[in-house]
Enzyme design. Structure first.
Site, PDB file in Angstrom:
ATOM      1  N   ALA A  76      46.650 -67.679 -34.378  1.00  0.00           N
ATOM      2  CA  ALA A  76      46.962 -68.437 -33.166  1.00  0.00           C
ATOM      3  C   ALA A  76      48.111 -67.765 -32.413  1.00  0.00           C
ATOM      4  CB  ALA A  76      47.331 -69.869 -33.530  1.00  0.00           C
ATOM      5  N   LYS A 127      31.365 -68.278 -19.383  1.00  0.00           N
ATOM      6  CA  LYS A 127      31.753 -67.103 -20.174  1.00  0.00           C
ATOM      7  C   LYS A 127      30.657 -66.027 -20.081  1.00  0.00           C
ATOM      8  CE  LYS A 127      33.229 -69.869 -23.923  1.00  0.00           C
ATOM      9  NZ  LYS A 127      33.946 -70.102 -25.199  1.00  0.00           N
ATOM     10  N   SER A 170      26.259 -61.195 -39.384  1.00  0.00           N
ATOM     11  CA  SER A 170      27.632 -60.720 -39.231  1.00  0.00           C
ATOM     12  C   SER A 170      28.532 -61.549 -40.143  1.00  0.00           C
ATOM     13  CB  SER A 170      28.094 -60.810 -37.771  1.00  0.00           C
ATOM     14  OG  SER A 170      27.847 -62.088 -37.238  1.00  0.00           O
ATOM     15  N   ALA A 215      38.720 -68.447 -22.225  1.00  0.00           N
ATOM     16  CA  ALA A 215      37.957 -67.299 -22.703  1.00  0.00           C
ATOM     17  C   ALA A 215      37.198 -66.608 -21.569  1.00  0.00           C
ATOM     18  CB  ALA A 215      37.001 -67.741 -23.817  1.00  0.00           C
ATOM     19  N   TYR A 226      42.084 -63.583 -35.333  1.00  0.00           N
ATOM     20  CA  TYR A 226      43.364 -63.324 -34.685  1.00  0.00           C
ATOM     21  C   TYR A 226      44.186 -64.590 -34.838  1.00  0.00           C
ATOM     22  CZ  TYR A 226      45.964 -60.725 -31.081  1.00  0.00           C
ATOM     23  OH  TYR A 226      46.871 -59.962 -30.400  1.00  0.00           O
ATOM     24  N   HIS A 249      26.053 -65.891 -38.471  1.00  0.00           N
ATOM     25  CA  HIS A 249      27.423 -65.368 -38.551  1.00  0.00           C
ATOM     26  C   HIS A 249      28.138 -66.167 -39.648  1.00  0.00           C
ATOM     27  CE1 HIS A 249      31.297 -63.742 -37.227  1.00  0.00           C
ATOM     28  NE2 HIS A 249      31.777 -64.984 -37.221  1.00  0.00           N
ATOM     29  N   ASP A 290      43.997 -71.022 -29.976  1.00  0.00           N
ATOM     30  CA  ASP A 290      44.709 -72.294 -30.046  1.00  0.00           C
ATOM     31  C   ASP A 290      46.196 -72.053 -29.945  1.00  0.00           C
ATOM     32  OD1 ASP A 290      42.689 -74.204 -30.213  1.00  0.00           O
ATOM     33  OD2 ASP A 290      42.293 -73.614 -32.291  1.00  0.00           O
ATOM     34  N   PHE A 295      40.043 -78.759 -42.670  1.00  0.00           N
ATOM     35  CA  PHE A 295      39.747 -77.751 -41.669  1.00  0.00           C
ATOM     36  C   PHE A 295      38.802 -78.315 -40.597  1.00  0.00           C
ATOM     37  CE2 PHE A 295      37.924 -73.416 -40.682  1.00  0.00           C
ATOM     38  CZ  PHE A 295      39.094 -72.964 -40.105  1.00  0.00           C
ATOM     39  N   HIS A 353      38.815 -60.282 -33.298  1.00  0.00           N
ATOM     40  CA  HIS A 353      38.927 -61.462 -32.433  1.00  0.00           C
ATOM     41  C   HIS A 353      40.180 -61.244 -31.588  1.00  0.00           C
ATOM     42  CE1 HIS A 353      36.456 -64.344 -35.185  1.00  0.00           C
ATOM     43  NE2 HIS A 353      36.070 -63.094 -35.350  1.00  0.00           N
ATOM     44  N   TYR A 357      30.107 -74.148 -29.174  1.00  0.00           N
ATOM     45  CA  TYR A 357      30.366 -75.339 -29.999  1.00  0.00           C
ATOM     46  C   TYR A 357      29.188 -76.313 -29.946  1.00  0.00           C
ATOM     47  CZ  TYR A 357      34.961 -73.302 -29.786  1.00  0.00           C
ATOM     48  OH  TYR A 357      36.013 -72.413 -29.885  1.00  0.00           O
ATOM     49  N   HIS A 414      33.390 -78.674 -28.185  1.00  0.00           N
ATOM     50  CA  HIS A 414      34.797 -78.359 -28.448  1.00  0.00           C
ATOM     51  C   HIS A 414      35.647 -79.638 -28.374  1.00  0.00           C
ATOM     52  CE1 HIS A 414      38.851 -76.715 -27.545  1.00  0.00           C
ATOM     53  NE2 HIS A 414      38.463 -75.808 -28.409  1.00  0.00           N
ATOM     54  N   GLU A 420      32.572 -62.765 -41.082  1.00  0.00           N
ATOM     55  CA  GLU A 420      33.934 -62.928 -40.555  1.00  0.00           C
ATOM     56  C   GLU A 420      34.965 -62.971 -41.684  1.00  0.00           C
ATOM     57  OE1 GLU A 420      34.373 -65.805 -37.343  1.00  0.00           O
ATOM     58  OE2 GLU A 420      36.223 -66.522 -38.256  1.00  0.00           O
ATOM     59  N   GLN A 478      30.817 -72.385 -33.661  1.00  0.00           N
ATOM     60  CA  GLN A 478      31.572 -73.127 -34.663  1.00  0.00           C
ATOM     61  C   GLN A 478      30.573 -73.546 -35.742  1.00  0.00           C
ATOM     62  OE1 GLN A 478      34.058 -73.643 -36.440  1.00  0.00           O
ATOM     63  NE2 GLN A 478      35.371 -74.312 -34.749  1.00  0.00           N
TER      64      GLN A 478
HETATM   65  P1  FAD Z   1      37.361 -71.680 -24.139  1.00  0.00           P
HETATM   66  O1  FAD Z   1      35.958 -71.233 -24.042  1.00  0.00           O
HETATM   67  O2  FAD Z   1      38.313 -71.148 -23.135  1.00  0.00           O
HETATM   68  O3  FAD Z   1      37.332 -73.281 -24.079  1.00  0.00           O
HETATM   69  C1  FAD Z   1      38.474 -74.063 -24.457  1.00  0.00           C
HETATM   70  C2  FAD Z   1      38.339 -75.485 -23.931  1.00  0.00           C
HETATM   71  O4  FAD Z   1      38.543 -75.516 -22.532  1.00  0.00           O
HETATM   72  C3  FAD Z   1      36.970 -76.161 -24.117  1.00  0.00           C
HETATM   73  O5  FAD Z   1      37.211 -77.535 -24.327  1.00  0.00           O
HETATM   74  C4  FAD Z   1      36.240 -75.920 -22.818  1.00  0.00           C
HETATM   75  O6  FAD Z   1      35.320 -76.966 -22.548  1.00  0.00           O
HETATM   76  C5  FAD Z   1      37.361 -75.873 -21.811  1.00  0.00           C
HETATM   77  N1  FAD Z   1      37.207 -74.807 -20.823  1.00  0.00           N
HETATM   78  C6  FAD Z   1      36.635 -73.581 -20.993  1.00  0.00           C
HETATM   79  N2  FAD Z   1      36.737 -72.834 -19.888  1.00  0.00           N
HETATM   80  C7  FAD Z   1      37.411 -73.588 -19.001  1.00  0.00           C
HETATM   81  C8  FAD Z   1      37.850 -73.379 -17.683  1.00  0.00           C
HETATM   82  N3  FAD Z   1      37.598 -72.203 -17.074  1.00  0.00           N
HETATM   83  N4  FAD Z   1      38.520 -74.372 -17.042  1.00  0.00           N
HETATM   84  C9  FAD Z   1      38.789 -75.557 -17.665  1.00  0.00           C
HETATM   85  N5  FAD Z   1      38.385 -75.824 -18.930  1.00  0.00           N
HETATM   86  C10 FAD Z   1      37.726 -74.859 -19.576  1.00  0.00           C
HETATM   87  N6  FAD Z   1      40.938 -69.205 -32.907  1.00  0.00           N
HETATM   88  C11 FAD Z   1      41.945 -68.323 -33.117  1.00  0.00           C
HETATM   89  O7  FAD Z   1      43.116 -68.644 -32.817  1.00  0.00           O
HETATM   90  N7  FAD Z   1      41.685 -67.094 -33.659  1.00  0.00           N
HETATM   91  C12 FAD Z   1      40.441 -66.672 -33.992  1.00  0.00           C
HETATM   92  O8  FAD Z   1      40.246 -65.557 -34.475  1.00  0.00           O
HETATM   93  C13 FAD Z   1      39.345 -67.579 -33.773  1.00  0.00           C
HETATM   94  N8  FAD Z   1      38.076 -67.219 -34.021  1.00  0.00           N
HETATM   95  C14 FAD Z   1      37.044 -68.073 -33.711  1.00  0.00           C
HETATM   96  C15 FAD Z   1      35.732 -67.643 -33.919  1.00  0.00           C
HETATM   97  C16 FAD Z   1      34.663 -68.485 -33.615  1.00  0.00           C
HETATM   98  C17 FAD Z   1      33.255 -67.983 -33.843  1.00  0.00           C
HETATM   99  C18 FAD Z   1      34.915 -69.794 -33.100  1.00  0.00           C
HETATM  100  C19 FAD Z   1      33.765 -70.718 -32.798  1.00  0.00           C
HETATM  101  C20 FAD Z   1      36.227 -70.222 -32.883  1.00  0.00           C
HETATM  102  C21 FAD Z   1      37.308 -69.371 -33.182  1.00  0.00           C
HETATM  103  N9  FAD Z   1      38.638 -69.749 -32.955  1.00  0.00           N
HETATM  104  C22 FAD Z   1      39.654 -68.871 -33.205  1.00  0.00           C
HETATM  105  C23 FAD Z   1      38.949 -71.084 -32.464  1.00  0.00           C
HETATM  106  C24 FAD Z   1      39.126 -71.106 -30.925  1.00  0.00           C
HETATM  107  O9  FAD Z   1      40.154 -70.236 -30.535  1.00  0.00           O
HETATM  108  C25 FAD Z   1      39.454 -72.535 -30.537  1.00  0.00           C
HETATM  109  O10 FAD Z   1      38.351 -73.369 -30.730  1.00  0.00           O
HETATM  110  C26 FAD Z   1      40.037 -72.690 -29.145  1.00  0.00           C
HETATM  111  O11 FAD Z   1      40.528 -74.033 -29.032  1.00  0.00           O
HETATM  112  C27 FAD Z   1      39.022 -72.485 -28.023  1.00  0.00           C
HETATM  113  O12 FAD Z   1      38.723 -71.167 -27.849  1.00  0.00           O
HETATM  114  P2  FAD Z   1      37.483 -70.744 -26.907  1.00  0.00           P
HETATM  115  O13 FAD Z   1      37.509 -69.292 -26.786  1.00  0.00           O
HETATM  116  O14 FAD Z   1      36.244 -71.414 -27.346  1.00  0.00           O
HETATM  117  O15 FAD Z   1      38.006 -71.420 -25.554  1.00  0.00           O
END
Ligand code: FAD
Length: 280
Positions: A46, A159, A10, A117, A44, A260, A103, A210, A71, A139, A143, A12, A170
């Protein structure tokens, strides 16, 4: 079945900001389609800052008959806005979403909600059943905000428990980080595919900046090697192609279910790496 048949590729993109960028991306998309990826994803901004741009390019690709995955994160949006957007995607024939927390955008302060997420995945499953294939982020080097290694794996499991189908990681340059992470995920009961995210090396300074922001580790030896090329972009690119091709080969030889690519909206080096692997 040969190697290509059961490996998933895939690619991106990020949404282009200008008409020139859009025209260029359409060409890159066409060139990368020759490599027969399962889908193209579009990031997408931030806090939902690229909502219209992301949707625009996704729908345009979809109208060209291409498999796509926007996304998506809640950002500052409410549930109704999210439902409308998801329905619009469904109506356009989109059946895959990369579901993220996202973020916090700078300067947005209180408008941003921390919708994890797993909550977004649960929200989509609740309102749209199984109409979308849901990808989530993983990650291997953990993360940056995670409270511990095990917590991060536990939240990834959360998730999947909420309904995610697969994960995209990542990027990383140490295959051991991915393999160890895969073992830990398996021990935690995760049995869904986790596709390694691959970042081709194009520009040393951008990569360092980055990577510092997103918590991806650039090993010291690699920093030093890249540093030594200075402004010799051609050498950085040639070295990067060899290094990343070897990384991908190691990953695939040891059981990674596919790759990916973070293409940075460019055909190369992604296409060259895929061809080096014999996956074209
Ligand atoms: P989550 O899975 O929600 O996790 C975030 C943090 O909170 C982690 O430290 C985790 O340990 C903790 N956590 C998770 N669930 C919970 C919970 N239920 N309670 C308490 N703590 C929790 N960012 C963008 O803005 N736009 C994009 O398009 C984008 N695309 C990406 C694509 C990929 C393949 C990757 C790997 C990252 C991408 N990101 C993108 C970055 C991502 O949005 C950031 O890393 C963000 O900080 C975390 O998103 P996440 O969905 O992994 O979060």
């Amino acid at each position: 079945m040969n190697k290509q048949d059961d490996l998933r590729l895939s690619f991106e993109f990020f949404p282009p900001k200008t008409e020139e960028g859009r025209t260029k991306l359409l060409k890159v998309r066409e060139e990368l389609s020759e490599l027969q990826p399962e889908f193209f994803s579009v990031t997408y901004g931030a806090g939902g800052s690229t909502r219209d741009n992301t949707k625009g390019i996704i729908v345009e690709f979809k109208n060209q008959g291409v498999s796509v995955a926007p996304h998506l994160s809640f950002g500052g949006d409410d549930e109704d806005t999210m439902k409308t957007l998801l329905q619009e995607y469904l109506d356009a024939g989109v059946d895959r979403i990369v579901a993220l927390r996202g973020d916090m955008p700078s300067g947005m302060g209180g408008a941003f909600q921390m919708v994890y997420a797993n909550q977004l995945v649960a929200f989509i499953r609740k309102h749209f059943d199984n109409q979308f294939h849901l990808e989530v982020a993983a990650y291997p080097e953990i993360h940056p905000e995670a409270t511990s290694y095990d917590d991060d794996v536990r939240y990834l499991k959360g998730k999947f428990d909420a309904g995610a189908d697969s994960a995209l990681t990542q990027y990383f340059y140490s295959p051991d980080a991915y393999f160890y992470f895969m073992d830990q995920c398996q021990r935690a009961g995760i049995d869904k595919p986790i596709y390694p995210g691959i970042m081709p090396i194009l520009n040393y300074r951008n990569l360092i900046r980055f990577s510092d922001n997103c918590g991806a580790d650039i090993p010291r030896w690699l920093r030093k090697r890249l540093e030594s090329f200075g402004d010799d972009i051609a050498s950085v690119k040639a070295f990067g192609i060899d290094l990343v091709s070897e990384l991908c080969e190691t990953l695939l030889d040891n059981g990674a279910p596919g790759l990916h690519f973070y293409t940075m909206n460019q055909t190369d080096p992604t296409a060259t790496i895929v061809r080096n692997l014999g996956l074209d």
